[in-house]
Design an enzyme around this catalytic site. Structure first.
Site, PDB file in Angstrom:
ATOM      1  N   HIS A 113     -46.331 -20.790  15.454  1.00 50.63           N
ATOM      2  CA  HIS A 113     -47.588 -20.527  16.155  1.00 50.63           C
ATOM      3  C   HIS A 113     -47.738 -19.018  16.317  1.00 50.63           C
ATOM      4  O   HIS A 113     -46.755 -18.273  16.285  1.00 50.63           O
ATOM      5  CB  HIS A 113     -47.586 -21.209  17.519  1.00 50.63           C
ATOM      6  CG  HIS A 113     -47.617 -22.701  17.448  1.00 50.63           C
ATOM      7  ND1 HIS A 113     -48.025 -23.489  18.512  1.00 50.63           N
ATOM      8  CD2 HIS A 113     -47.289 -23.575  16.459  1.00 50.63           C
ATOM      9  CE1 HIS A 113     -47.951 -24.755  18.181  1.00 50.63           C
ATOM     10  NE2 HIS A 113     -47.506 -24.839  16.937  1.00 50.63           N
ATOM     11  N   GLU A 123     -48.298 -17.124  18.874  1.00 50.99           N
ATOM     12  CA  GLU A 123     -47.538 -16.557  19.986  1.00 50.99           C
ATOM     13  C   GLU A 123     -46.055 -16.444  19.637  1.00 50.99           C
ATOM     14  O   GLU A 123     -45.410 -15.440  19.930  1.00 50.99           O
ATOM     15  CB  GLU A 123     -47.704 -17.419  21.244  1.00 50.99           C
ATOM     16  CG  GLU A 123     -49.125 -17.485  21.763  1.00 50.99           C
ATOM     17  CD  GLU A 123     -49.948 -18.624  21.171  1.00 50.99           C
ATOM     18  OE1 GLU A 123     -50.952 -19.010  21.806  1.00 50.99           O
ATOM     19  OE2 GLU A 123     -49.609 -19.138  20.081  1.00 50.99           O
TER      20      GLU A 123
END
Length: 165
Positions: free
Chosen positions: A62, A64
Site C-alpha cells: 500500500h 503508506e
C-alpha cells in the site's frame, strides 16, 4: 496542537496532502491503485510512496507502507518518531498498524473510507471484522501451541545485544 507540542499549520498540511493526491493520481495513470503517501519530518520530505499492490504482486505494498519502508531506509532506523505520515486516503487497518509500528507522531489524510468504498476499496469490512469474535470470521485463525512455542521469545530475552522495539 499536535502531540501536545508542535503547532499544526493547515497550509503546510494542505501542501503535503496535495502532493499525496498528485502521487495517487499519477499512479492511476500508470496502471496502479489510487493511493499516494509521504513521510515528512522536521518540515522536510523524507520519502514518498504509491500503491504498488498490483505492480509488485504484493498485497502489503500500500502507498503508506511503501512510504514508511522508503523513509526507514532513508533515515536508517525502523522508528519514524517525530514524523508525519500524509496520505491521500484514510489509512486501512494494515496501513494504520504500520504507522503505529513505525511510531509516526501524526497521520493526516485527505479522502476518507467512504470515498475509498465508492472507488471499490471498502475497508469497512476489515474494521468491522476486527470488532467481531474470531470464531465468526471467514478465515480460520487457530492457535496450535507446541511445547517450545515460546522458545523464540526466550532466545530474544536472553540476547543482551538485542535492539528493542
Amino acid at each position: 496542537m499536535s502531540s501536545g507540542t508542535t503547532p499544526v499549520d493547515a497550509g503546510v498540511d494542505a501542501r503535503w496532502l496535495a502532493r499525496t493526491i498528485e502521487l495517487a493520481t499519477e499512479n492511476v495513470a500508470n496502471g496502479g491503485g489510487p493511493f499516494g503517501a509521504l513521510i515528512v519530518r522536521d518540515g522536510e520530505l523524507v520519502a514518498e510512496g504509491q500503491n504498488r499492490v498490483t505492480a509488485n504482486l504484493d498485497p502489503t505494498a500500500h502507498a503508506e507502507v511503501t512510504a514508511i519502508r522508503a523513509a526507514c531506509q532513508v533515515v536508517g532506523d525502523f522508528s519514524l518518531a517525530g514524523a508525519t505520515l500524509y496520505t491521500s486516503c484514510e489509512p486501512c487497518p494494515l496501513c494504520l498498524s504500520a504507522a503505529l509500528w513505525a511510531r509516526v507522531d501524526r497521520v493526516v489524510f485527505a479522502a476518507d473510507r467512504d470515498d475509498a468504498a465508492r472507488g471499490g476499496f471498502d475497508d469497512r469490512e476489515f474494521y468491522e471484522l476486527f470488532a467481531r469474535d474470531r470464531s465468526t470470521w471467514d478465515v480460520s485463525i487457530e492457535s496450535i501451541r507446541p511445547d517450545d512455542a515460546a522458545a523464540p521469545f526466550d532466545a530474544w530475552l536472553a540476547t543482551s545485544g538485542r535492539t528493542d522495539y
